[in-house]
Design a protein around this motif. Structure first.
Motif, PDB file in Angstrom:
ATOM      1  N   CYS A 106     -17.804  33.366 -17.893  1.00  0.00           N
ATOM      2  CA  CYS A 106     -16.798  32.493 -17.325  1.00  0.00           C
ATOM      3  C   CYS A 106     -16.024  32.564 -16.639  1.00  0.00           C
ATOM      4  O   CYS A 106     -15.062  33.535 -16.156  1.00  0.00           O
ATOM      5  CB  CYS A 106     -15.763  32.271 -19.055  1.00  0.00           C
ATOM      6  N   GLU A 108     -13.583  30.787 -15.402  1.00  0.00           N
ATOM      7  CA  GLU A 108     -12.086  30.567 -16.123  1.00  0.00           C
ATOM      8  C   GLU A 108     -11.781  31.712 -15.598  1.00  0.00           C
ATOM      9  O   GLU A 108     -10.470  32.299 -15.009  1.00  0.00           O
ATOM     10  CB  GLU A 108     -11.489  29.695 -16.519  1.00  0.00           C
ATOM     11  N   CYS A 109     -11.924  32.826 -16.294  1.00  0.00           N
ATOM     12  CA  CYS A 109     -11.423  34.037 -17.411  1.00  0.00           C
ATOM     13  C   CYS A 109     -12.084  35.260 -17.117  1.00  0.00           C
ATOM     14  O   CYS A 109     -12.073  36.887 -17.279  1.00  0.00           O
ATOM     15  CB  CYS A 109     -10.991  33.834 -18.927  1.00  0.00           C
ATOM     16  N   CYS A 127     -16.325  29.547 -23.647  1.00  0.00           N
ATOM     17  CA  CYS A 127     -16.328  29.853 -23.061  1.00  0.00           C
ATOM     18  C   CYS A 127     -15.643  30.261 -24.868  1.00  0.00           C
ATOM     19  O   CYS A 127     -14.480  29.538 -25.082  1.00  0.00           O
ATOM     20  CB  CYS A 127     -14.877  30.077 -22.094  1.00  0.00           C
ATOM     21  N   CYS A 130     -11.086  31.587 -23.753  1.00  0.00           N
ATOM     22  CA  CYS A 130     -10.141  30.711 -22.989  1.00  0.00           C
ATOM     23  C   CYS A 130      -9.984  28.910 -23.970  1.00  0.00           C
ATOM     24  O   CYS A 130      -9.623  28.404 -23.040  1.00  0.00           O
ATOM     25  CB  CYS A 130      -9.911  31.304 -21.535  1.00  0.00           C
TER      26      CYS A 130
HETATM   27 ZN   LIG Z   1     -13.015  31.961 -20.755  1.00  0.00          ZN
END
Ligand SMILES: [Zn+2]
Length: 139
Positions: A106, A108-109, A127, A130
């Motif tokens: 992911c 983002e995280c 994901c 998150c």
């Molecule tokens: Zn994530």
């Protein structure tokens, strides 16, 4: 005073219980190194099934990606892959890493707990940690 093994194990257990779940998740995400053998004009990846299981994606999707990236036809044979050209092990490793970066982690995280969702016209990475949904390029 010396700590007995029992006390030590009990302490480890307490520490583990305090660790956040996400840490356990990334520890679990270990991708085996490709076992590559060259035979004549072919390249075999002996442990492909193991890699695909660890990556947790559709093996055919991984094969399609590798075939495009390497510009080589690929045949699946039981647990191995046969690339119809000589391809360096290092290059195969790079492409597997690229696949993981594009289709597993992911953005983002940074966690690998994702699902690849295919819809009619596009594909996205969902994901489970998150909740981010990231569009990814179709292979
Ligand atoms: Zn994530």
């Amino acid at each position: 005073m010396s700590t007995t093994e029992e006390e030590y194990l009990a302490m480890l257990k307490r520490v583990r219980e305090k660790l956040p779940k996400v840490l356990e998740t990334s520890e679990r995400f270990v991708i085996p190194d490709p076992e590559v053998v060259h035979e004549g004009g072919y390249t075999h990846i002996l442990n492909f099934k193991e890699i695909a299981d660890a990556v947790d994606r559709d093996p055919d999707h991984i094969i399609l990606f590798l075939s495009h990236e390497l510009g080589v036809p690929i045949v699946k044979a039981a647990k191995r892959l046969i690339l119809q050209a000589r391809v360096k092990r290092r290059l195969i490793e790079d492409k597997i890493q690229k696949y993981i970066k594009n289709y597993v982690i992911c953005p983002e995280c940074g966690k690998p707990d994702t699902k690849l969702i295919k819809q009619k016209r596009y594909v996205y990475l969902k994901c489970e940690v998150c909740g981010a949904e990231t569009p990814v390029r179709k292979v």
